[in-house]
Design a protein around this motif. Structure first.
Motif, short mmCIF file in Angstrom:
data_model
loop_
_atom_site.label_atom_id
_atom_site.label_comp_id
_atom_site.label_asym_id
_atom_site.label_seq_id
_atom_site.Cartn_x
_atom_site.Cartn_y
_atom_site.Cartn_z
N THR A 44 44.37 32.43 35.29
CA THR A 44 43.42 33.41 34.75
C THR A 44 41.98 33.00 35.05
N ARG A 45 41.67 31.73 34.85
CA ARG A 45 40.33 31.22 35.13
C ARG A 45 39.99 31.36 36.60
N TYR A 46 40.98 31.09 37.45
CA TYR A 46 40.78 31.24 38.88
C TYR A 46 40.42 32.68 39.23
N GLY A 47 41.11 33.63 38.59
CA GLY A 47 40.80 35.03 38.84
C GLY A 47 39.40 35.40 38.41
N GLU A 48 38.96 34.84 37.28
CA GLU A 48 37.60 35.10 36.81
C GLU A 48 36.56 34.58 37.80
N ILE A 49 36.81 33.39 38.34
CA ILE A 49 35.87 32.82 39.30
C ILE A 49 35.88 33.59 40.61
N LEU A 50 37.07 33.99 41.07
CA LEU A 50 37.14 34.81 42.29
C LEU A 50 36.34 36.09 42.13
N ALA A 51 36.37 36.68 40.94
CA ALA A 51 35.67 37.94 40.71
C ALA A 51 34.17 37.79 40.92
N GLU A 52 33.64 36.60 40.67
CA GLU A 52 32.20 36.37 40.86
C GLU A 52 31.80 36.39 42.33
N PHE A 53 32.80 36.21 43.21
CA PHE A 53 32.51 36.15 44.65
C PHE A 53 33.17 37.29 45.41
N SER A 54 33.60 38.31 44.69
CA SER A 54 34.34 39.40 45.34
C SER A 54 33.49 40.24 46.25
N ASN A 55 32.17 40.20 46.04
CA ASN A 55 31.27 40.99 46.90
C ASN A 55 30.64 40.12 47.98
#
Length: 335
Positions: free
Chosen positions: A324-335
């Motif tokens: 879950t934490r990994y997904g949150e961090i990925l979301a910060e770099f999705s753009n």
């Protein structure tokens, strides 16, 4: 990095469609009386070259087929995203994939995380912050701890390791020291690197650092070069996986003296195994138990597993919160 193999994303779905997955069967049923399918398909991205795929996949799928009493097929994806799309289209029911794809499969297709990858005894790893200026970043005197995987001693401070003991590499730890990085040259890897960029950038931001304005980013390629940038004085701070300092000991034999680890980020998860929510619960339980025990089933199995996906084992200790934490961090770099 694993090399793209035989099938493109579209080709994967087409190939998986040929496998089919009928539910008209007299195979065992679970508590909800849902019949087992006649076959299931596993989608994965192997570590091996294309001409070795049949040899690499067959022992695993044969083991599962024999012990489940149904046909288990293996299909190669050319990238991790394709495993998620195959599961979403019900063209595969089991995926062996990376942490980001596990997160996407869970969020988008209600997949169930059943196993985590084990590499050299660990299901996750931290990124380390290292420096050549311990007077600035260390609240105590750097001390040596043993990095057991390589049998060498390396220097740590801020209490992230116990002096004279085996280093554990468990984060988060020492992250308050990142508030001191303002104005420094910082060696960072590509923006797609969890240990070399993503987790460190998030950690610096959470420490109050504007990573665009407060530091000078020194781009480097690879964990070894992040360490060498600090060793050579091109950067005051650098980030890499724990403990990438072991990769440069030949050219930097005094690495323990000149480059000190002063912080660990949150743990970065290995990948694992997820299954479709359409599979009966008792089938999932049996499948998970078999895969969890595969590496220990024979010497051949252990070799196959390492050659196939670069793992030493799977574990049912899934630590979902790390995904879950990994997904949150990925979301910060999705753009």
């Amino acid at each position: 990095m694993r090399k793209p193999l035989l099938i493109t994303s579209l080709g994967l779905v087409a190939a998986l469609a040929l496998a089919g997955c009928s539910t008209d069967t007299d195979a065992p049923s679970g508590d909800d009386e849902t019949a087992w399918p006649e076959s299931i398909t596993i989608s994965l991205v192997p570590s091996v070259e294309g001409e070795d795929l049949a040899e690499a996949l067959d022992p695993l799928t044969a083991y599962l087929s024999e012990n489940l009493g149904i046909d288990v097929k293996g299909v190669v994806a050319n990238d991790y995203a394709a495993t998620v799309e195959a599961l979403g289209a019900d063209q595969s029911q089991v995926i062996i994939t990376d942490a980001g794809s596990l997160y996407n499969a869970i969020e988008r297709y209600d997949a169930k995380l059943v196993l985590r990858d084990v590499r050299f005894g660990a299901t996750s790893y931290a990124a380390i912050a290292v420096t050549n200026n311990p007077d600035k970043y260390c609240a105590d005197e750097p001390a040596l701890s043993n990095y057991a995987a390589s049998g060498i001693q390396l220097s740590y401070c801020n209490g992230i390791e116990e002096a004279g003991a085996d280093a554990k590499g468990v984060g988060p730890a020492g992250l308050d020291a990142l508030a001191k990085v303002s104005g420094a040259n910082v060696a960072l890897q590509a923006a797609t690197s969890p240990a070399g960029y993503q987790y460190p950038v998030v950690a610096m931001r959470e420490a109050g650092i504007d990573t665009d304005a407060d530091i000078k980013q020194i781009p480097v390629e690879g964990n070894n070069n992040a360490i060498l940038a600090v060793y050579n004085g091109d950067a005051e701070v650098g980030f890499a996986y724990w403990d990438a300092r072991t990769t440069v000991t030949s050219e930097a034999p005094d690495i323990a003296e000149k480059v000190v680890a002063f912080a660990y980020t949150d743990m970065i998860p290995n990948g694992g195994v997820a299954v479709s929510s359409s599979l009966p619960a008792d089938l999932v339980k049996k499948l998970s138990e078999l895969m969890d025990g595969y590496a220990d089933s024979s010497e051949e199995a252990a070799t196959v597993m390492f050659d196939l996906v670069g793992l030493s084992d799977w574990t049912n200790k899934t630590a979902d919160e790390e995904i879950t934490r990994y997904g949150e961090i990925l979301a910060e770099f999705s753009n």
